[in-house]
Design a protein around this motif. Structure first.
Motif, PDB file in Angstrom:
ATOM      1  N   VAL A  34      25.594  50.009  39.533  1.00  0.00           N
ATOM      2  CA  VAL A  34      26.884  50.166  38.692  1.00  0.00           C
ATOM      3  C   VAL A  34      27.433  51.605  38.235  1.00  0.00           C
ATOM      4  O   VAL A  34      28.461  52.034  38.250  1.00  0.00           O
ATOM      5  CB  VAL A  34      26.939  48.900  37.824  1.00  0.00           C
ATOM      6  N   LYS A  35      26.540  51.944  37.326  1.00  0.00           N
ATOM      7  CA  LYS A  35      26.649  53.418  36.790  1.00  0.00           C
ATOM      8  C   LYS A  35      27.040  54.428  37.838  1.00  0.00           C
ATOM      9  O   LYS A  35      27.970  54.977  37.465  1.00  0.00           O
ATOM     10  CB  LYS A  35      25.225  53.787  36.106  1.00  0.00           C
ATOM     11  N   GLU A  36      26.208  54.451  38.918  1.00  0.00           N
ATOM     12  CA  GLU A  36      26.583  55.515  39.857  1.00  0.00           C
ATOM     13  C   GLU A  36      27.718  55.112  40.894  1.00  0.00           C
ATOM     14  O   GLU A  36      28.349  56.289  41.116  1.00  0.00           O
ATOM     15  CB  GLU A  36      25.356  55.458  40.945  1.00  0.00           C
ATOM     16  N   PHE A  37      28.107  53.808  41.049  1.00  0.00           N
ATOM     17  CA  PHE A  37      29.242  53.571  41.938  1.00  0.00           C
ATOM     18  C   PHE A  37      30.640  53.332  41.263  1.00  0.00           C
ATOM     19  O   PHE A  37      31.341  52.712  42.012  1.00  0.00           O
ATOM     20  CB  PHE A  37      28.726  52.920  43.236  1.00  0.00           C
ATOM     21  N   THR A  38      30.670  53.179  40.106  1.00  0.00           N
ATOM     22  CA  THR A  38      31.940  52.604  39.401  1.00  0.00           C
ATOM     23  C   THR A  38      33.141  53.319  39.714  1.00  0.00           C
ATOM     24  O   THR A  38      34.189  52.758  39.973  1.00  0.00           O
ATOM     25  CB  THR A  38      31.646  52.759  37.860  1.00  0.00           C
ATOM     26  N   ASP A  39      33.157  54.749  39.780  1.00  0.00           N
ATOM     27  CA  ASP A  39      34.287  55.431  40.252  1.00  0.00           C
ATOM     28  C   ASP A  39      34.676  55.068  41.657  1.00  0.00           C
ATOM     29  O   ASP A  39      35.812  55.164  42.112  1.00  0.00           O
ATOM     30  CB  ASP A  39      34.028  56.930  39.929  1.00  0.00           C
ATOM     31  N   LEU A  40      33.697  55.134  42.704  1.00  0.00           N
ATOM     32  CA  LEU A  40      33.850  54.739  43.802  1.00  0.00           C
ATOM     33  C   LEU A  40      34.346  53.313  44.334  1.00  0.00           C
ATOM     34  O   LEU A  40      35.476  53.136  44.978  1.00  0.00           O
ATOM     35  CB  LEU A  40      32.576  54.756  44.897  1.00  0.00           C
ATOM     36  N   ALA A  41      33.895  52.446  43.099  1.00  0.00           N
ATOM     37  CA  ALA A  41      34.520  51.064  43.360  1.00  0.00           C
ATOM     38  C   ALA A  41      36.055  51.023  42.935  1.00  0.00           C
ATOM     39  O   ALA A  41      37.003  50.362  43.575  1.00  0.00           O
ATOM     40  CB  ALA A  41      33.713  50.182  42.489  1.00  0.00           C
ATOM     41  N   LYS A  42      36.291  51.938  41.923  1.00  0.00           N
ATOM     42  CA  LYS A  42      37.734  51.948  41.381  1.00  0.00           C
ATOM     43  C   LYS A  42      38.411  52.614  42.571  1.00  0.00           C
ATOM     44  O   LYS A  42      39.702  51.919  42.905  1.00  0.00           O
ATOM     45  CB  LYS A  42      37.910  52.608  40.358  1.00  0.00           C
ATOM     46  N   SER A  43      38.022  53.328  43.287  1.00  0.00           N
ATOM     47  CA  SER A  43      38.807  54.072  44.395  1.00  0.00           C
ATOM     48  C   SER A  43      39.207  53.363  45.481  1.00  0.00           C
ATOM     49  O   SER A  43      40.178  53.248  46.141  1.00  0.00           O
ATOM     50  CB  SER A  43      38.056  55.542  44.736  1.00  0.00           C
ATOM     51  N   ILE A  44      38.242  52.609  45.686  1.00  0.00           N
ATOM     52  CA  ILE A  44      38.374  51.577  46.895  1.00  0.00           C
ATOM     53  C   ILE A  44      39.648  50.601  46.868  1.00  0.00           C
ATOM     54  O   ILE A  44      40.066  50.202  47.807  1.00  0.00           O
ATOM     55  CB  ILE A  44      36.993  50.555  47.106  1.00  0.00           C
ATOM     56  N   ASN A  45      39.931  50.014  45.442  1.00  0.00           N
ATOM     57  CA  ASN A  45      41.110  49.265  45.354  1.00  0.00           C
ATOM     58  C   ASN A  45      42.147  49.826  45.756  1.00  0.00           C
ATOM     59  O   ASN A  45      43.252  49.230  45.982  1.00  0.00           O
ATOM     60  CB  ASN A  45      41.224  49.165  43.655  1.00  0.00           C
ATOM     61  N   ASP A  46      42.297  51.370  46.033  1.00  0.00           N
ATOM     62  CA  ASP A  46      43.704  51.899  46.476  1.00  0.00           C
ATOM     63  C   ASP A  46      43.571  52.157  47.865  1.00  0.00           C
ATOM     64  O   ASP A  46      44.488  52.583  48.476  1.00  0.00           O
ATOM     65  CB  ASP A  46      43.604  53.401  45.969  1.00  0.00           C
ATOM     66  N   GLU A  47      42.634  51.252  48.727  1.00  0.00           N
ATOM     67  CA  GLU A  47      42.595  51.479  50.019  1.00  0.00           C
ATOM     68  C   GLU A  47      43.657  50.530  50.516  1.00  0.00           C
ATOM     69  O   GLU A  47      43.959  49.598  50.367  1.00  0.00           O
ATOM     70  CB  GLU A  47      41.125  51.058  50.731  1.00  0.00           C
ATOM     71  N   GLU A  48      44.394  50.942  51.582  1.00  0.00           N
ATOM     72  CA  GLU A  48      45.543  50.196  52.283  1.00  0.00           C
ATOM     73  C   GLU A  48      45.131  49.168  52.748  1.00  0.00           C
ATOM     74  O   GLU A  48      44.054  48.853  53.595  1.00  0.00           O
ATOM     75  CB  GLU A  48      46.045  51.100  53.521  1.00  0.00           C
ATOM     76  N   GLY A  49      45.751  47.945  52.590  1.00  0.00           N
ATOM     77  CA  GLY A  49      45.429  46.623  53.139  1.00  0.00           C
ATOM     78  C   GLY A  49      44.231  45.897  52.385  1.00  0.00           C
ATOM     79  O   GLY A  49      44.090  44.897  52.834  1.00  0.00           O
ATOM     80  N   LEU A  50      43.499  46.484  51.442  1.00  0.00           N
ATOM     81  CA  LEU A  50      42.613  45.834  50.807  1.00  0.00           C
ATOM     82  C   LEU A  50      42.983  44.855  49.629  1.00  0.00           C
ATOM     83  O   LEU A  50      43.563  45.251  48.941  1.00  0.00           O
ATOM     84  CB  LEU A  50      41.611  46.668  50.034  1.00  0.00           C
ATOM     85  N   ILE A  51      42.458  43.563  49.978  1.00  0.00           N
ATOM     86  CA  ILE A  51      42.778  42.530  48.875  1.00  0.00           C
ATOM     87  C   ILE A  51      41.495  42.354  47.795  1.00  0.00           C
ATOM     88  O   ILE A  51      41.828  42.459  46.980  1.00  0.00           O
ATOM     89  CB  ILE A  51      42.651  41.180  49.910  1.00  0.00           C
ATOM     90  N   TRP A  52      40.281  42.413  48.469  1.00  0.00           N
ATOM     91  CA  TRP A  52      39.024  42.497  47.638  1.00  0.00           C
ATOM     92  C   TRP A  52      37.732  42.788  48.267  1.00  0.00           C
ATOM     93  O   TRP A  52      37.888  43.037  49.518  1.00  0.00           O
ATOM     94  CB  TRP A  52      38.771  41.022  46.654  1.00  0.00           C
ATOM     95  N   LYS A  53      36.808  43.229  47.549  1.00  0.00           N
ATOM     96  CA  LYS A  53      35.509  43.401  48.145  1.00  0.00           C
ATOM     97  C   LYS A  53      34.295  42.751  47.051  1.00  0.00           C
ATOM     98  O   LYS A  53      34.305  42.678  45.847  1.00  0.00           O
ATOM     99  CB  LYS A  53      35.378  45.031  48.009  1.00  0.00           C
ATOM    100  N   ILE A  54      33.274  42.204  47.918  1.00  0.00           N
ATOM    101  CA  ILE A  54      32.216  41.921  47.102  1.00  0.00           C
ATOM    102  C   ILE A  54      31.180  42.683  47.799  1.00  0.00           C
ATOM    103  O   ILE A  54      30.767  43.205  48.644  1.00  0.00           O
ATOM    104  CB  ILE A  54      31.892  40.387  47.719  1.00  0.00           C
TER     105      ILE A  54
END
Length: 101
Positions: free
Chosen positions: A20-40
């Motif tokens: 969580v600590k290492e990948f929080t910024d990456l997780a937030k950036s994934i929300n901007d991906e075209e067509g993404l609804i959600w990720k688990i």
């Protein structure tokens, strides 16, 4: 119509709260991906595997993301990335309380 992207790969870590600590910024950036609804996010620290289950609006957006994500992971030194795309059967998914959007 929506599409599931399933990705997994071997990874030495981090896992759990460190992930969580290492990948929080990456997780937030994934929300901007075209067509993404959600990720688990998925992880198995004992098997040293990680990955994710994604829901995309279109097959094209899932394919585009898989191509980009595979290249990114290879840049991190991950040699083998498993990725599969499936069409969601929304009728049966709804019977089992699964999210389709």
């Amino acid at each position: 119509m929506s599409y599931i992207l399933q990705v997994d790969f071997k990874m030495e870590g981090p896992f759990g709260n460190e992930m969580v600590k290492e990948f929080t910024d990456l997780a937030k950036s994934i929300n901007d991906e075209e067509g993404l609804i959600w990720k688990i996010w998925t992880e198995d620290s004992e098997a040293k595997e990680a990955g994710g289950i994604y829901l995309f609006e279109t097959k094209e957006s899932a394919c585009k993301y898989l191509t980009m994500h595979t290249a990114r992971l290879k840049g991190f030194g991950i040699e083998k990335v498993n990725g599969k795309i499936f069409k969601v059967n929304e009728g049966l998914t709804s019977i089992n309380h699964g999210p389709s959007k």
